[in-house]
Design an enzyme around this catalytic site. Structure first.
Site, short mmCIF file in Angstrom:
data_model
loop_
_atom_site.label_atom_id
_atom_site.label_comp_id
_atom_site.label_asym_id
_atom_site.label_seq_id
_atom_site.Cartn_x
_atom_site.Cartn_y
_atom_site.Cartn_z
N GLU A 147 -22.57 16.45 53.30
CA GLU A 147 -22.47 17.76 53.77
C GLU A 147 -21.78 18.45 52.23
OE1 GLU A 147 -19.66 18.59 56.69
OE2 GLU A 147 -20.47 20.62 57.14
N ARG A 205 -17.65 1.74 56.03
CA ARG A 205 -16.93 2.73 55.31
C ARG A 205 -16.00 2.04 54.31
NH1 ARG A 205 -15.58 7.85 55.78
NH2 ARG A 205 -16.71 8.39 57.62
N LYS A 217 -12.00 13.46 54.30
CA LYS A 217 -12.21 14.87 53.56
C LYS A 217 -11.18 15.87 53.93
CE LYS A 217 -17.11 15.39 52.36
NZ LYS A 217 -18.36 16.01 52.49
#
Length: 569
Positions: free
Chosen positions: A44, A271, A281
């Site tokens: 994104e 992850r 983020k």
RNA sequence: UGUCCGAUGGUGUAAUGGUAGCACUUAUGGUUUUGGUCCAUACAGUCAAGGUUCGAGUCCUUGUCGGACAACCA
């Protein structure tokens, strides 16, 4: 002969396949998708890429590379309130820098807004979606909890024509944000929260960075991602573990959409978590916005642009990712592994140079005042091909302040009154005296003699315990050096549920030193050129601030130091 | 008191029913004109209890512990 053969064979099978590669192999063997492998990397554009993304990139592009397949770059831009072109550009730069290529396959989820809208309309017609007009609070209440089932919305059985009409008018801008949404009609009693009539479209009036104000309704992640995979012919959609519970929904939409055997397969992996840093983020953005770092590319940041500026090589990052692997275990990886990867890479590649960070002057009392000479030194002992270069030597030189002790302990191999050391690539010197500032007590100068017989390469030498790095004072270049350390002082700044991660910031993560002395070749160091400063560590010329004649270096990582480790405190 | 997913030396990762291996870390020694590199050696592991099997880290059951899930984020 057979030994060699076996060795090569062993080399082949040495690297075992991770569980995802095994799935891919099985799918291939089963003849799925005409033996086609197609992946995608779907960021994104709402922030900079970090090393966790590098892990995903290496997997997505790596699997494609290894199976004669393709990997698309797809910007998952379904939320115009958070996204920006600034991020699109940085993401592309970072992927290229890492060494991967999406060729001409740069896509955007927004490319599919038309198709997605059409599919949503289709679902309404098939009575698999409906327009909801309750408040988000009301919807949340009816959704239940992980342990209690939800209840149906009163709008669940709204007539198709009505939903169709409302959905159309939602997109025409007739309604306010939040007033209406489109939901899939699945199962409010499902044990999986994501199947309880998930929201698939919401009204957003913020202009989109690519489609402007064409659309007033935007698809949610769950409604966009799998379908985009489908539109692009993706065979394996690799994502992180937290999307595991989304998979039934992913498959549900694919099932409604597909008209053949083909459907993309979602597979989840763990992850990346690294010690002494944060990876979300949101937190990284917070560090930037609150000026706790200098920007997304601050050399302390785990972003790819930060690591790049810090001096990390793409190879080292790829090697690191390769060693940590892909599993379904929620691991916390030691940042020491990353540091090891860059040391390993740079040990082979970096030219050894000499620079003194905290200079202490030495006068060689028996070296003629007006004389100087050039001494040959090896560029990289690990790489004979790197050749040699010349170093100027003269009566006044600098050594590291920490390399002299007025009253050294026995195990201190460096300089002290009466002691001898080797100056790297030069002569053996002996310390005869030192000058002390009577007021501050600071040692300001060492008076030494050199032994002309012991010139480097002459073959004349004798046992000395230490070898020091140095620079000739008359020839030295003044440089600025920026020392970086771990951003957080705590191993797992994320792990403290009741405390703010910022409480664990390492106050000493950044130090600037401006009076460093470097050997002349460093005056015009190219931005991003990497060196080993002998005995100190690996350093890189800052890609933004380093200028010809005024070099600025960032410490990438220190050398392993078994001396200070043992003797600290 | 739900559903799903996990658990192998200090850390991470292999072993796909058949000798528990590798890397990092740590420790010790050797080499070295970097207290770096390199080389050698050592330390150290299958969450627990049952079961299936000639044989289980692997399959089954139960338990324990950890993670994910209740955004009009992705």
């Amino acid at each position: 002969m057979s030994e060699t053969g076996n060795l090569l064979e062993n080399e082949e099978v040495k690297r075992s396949l991770n569980f995802i590669e095994q799935f891919v192999k099985e799918d291939l063997a089963a003849g799925k998708n005409n033996q086609r492998i197609h992946t995608r990397f779907p960021p994104e554009p709402n922030g900079y890429l970090h090393i966790g993304h590098a892990k995903a990139i290496c997997l997505d592009f790596g699997i494609a590379e290894n199976h004669n397949g393709k990997c698309n770059l797809r910007f998952d831009d379904t939320n115009p309130t958070k996204e920006d072109v600034e991020y699109v550009d940085s993401i592309k730069d970072d992927i290229k820098w890492l060494g991967f290529d999406w060729e001409d396959r740069e896509f955007y989820t927004s490319d599919y807004f038309g198709k997605l809208y059409e599919f949503a309309t289709e679902l309404i017609k098939r009575e698999l979606a409906y327009v909801e007009e309750q408040s988000s609070e009301e919807i949340a209440k009816q959704k239940g909890t992980p342990t209690e089932p939800g209840v149906n919305s009163p709008f669940r059985d709204r007539p198709v024509e009505e939903s169709l009409d409302l959905f159309k008018r939602m997109n025409e801008g007739e309604f306010e944000e939040g007033s209406l949404i489109l939901r899939a009609k699945i199962d409010m009693k499902s044990s999986n929260m994501h199947m309880r009539d998930p929201i698939i479209y919401r009204i957003i009036k913020t202009p989109h960075h690519r489609t402007g104000d064409t659309w007033k309704v935007y698809p949610m992640y769950d409604f966009a991602h799998g379908q985009s995979d489908y539109f692009e012919g993706i065979t394996h959609s690799l994502c992180t573990l937290e999307f595991e519970v989304h998979r039934p929904l992913y498959d549900w939409f694919a099932d409604k959409l597909k008209d053949s055997d083909y459907a993309p397969r979602q597979i989840e992996f763990n992850r990346l978590n690294l010690t002494y840093t944060v990876m979300s983020k949101r937190k990284l953005l917070q560090l930037v916005q609150e000026n706790l770092v200098t920007g997304w590319d601050d050399p302390r940041m785990p972003t790819l642009s930060g690591l790049r500026r810090r001096g990390y090589t793409p190879e080292s990052i790829r090697n690191f990712v390769d060693t940590i692997g892909y599993t379904k275990y929620n691991a916390l990886n030691d940042i020491g592994l990353l540091e090891n990867a860059i040391r390993e890479d740079l040990n082979k590649k970096a030219t050894r140079v000499m620079a003194v960070l905290d200079p202490l002057k030495i006068t060689l009392t028996n070296y003629p005042e007006d004389q100087s000479e050039e001494l040959e030194t090896v560029n990289n002992p690990e790489d004979p091909e790197a050749g040699t270069r010349m170093l100027p030597f003269s009566r006044e030189i600098y050594i590291e302040r920490g390399d002299f002790m007025e009253d050294p302990p026995k195990k201190f191999f460096r300089l002290g009154p009466g002691r001898e050391v080797r100056l790297k690539s030069a002569y053996i010197i002996q310390c005869n005296d030192f000058v002390k500032d009577p007021e501050t007590g600071e040692i300001t100068e060492l008076l030494c003699t050199y032994d002309p017989e012991t010139k480097s390469g002459s073959g004349v030498t004798r046992k000395v315990k230490g070898t020091l790095h140095w620079v000739s004072a008359a020839h030295a270049v003044d440089t600025e050096v920026r020392l970086y350390d771990r951003l957080f002082s705590d191993e797992a700044p994320d792990g403290h549920k009741d405390k703010d991660f910022k409480e664990f910031l390492n106050p000493d993560s950044f130090t600037t030193i401006t009076n460093c002395k470097a050997e002349p070749v460093l005056a015009n160091a190219e931005p991003e050129s990497r060196y080993q400063f002998t005995r100190l560590g690996y350093f890189v010329a800052d890609r933004h601030d380093s200028k010809p004649g005024k070099p600025v270096f960032n410490r990438t990582v220190s050398l392993k130091d078994s001396w200070s480790k043992k003797h600290k405190k």
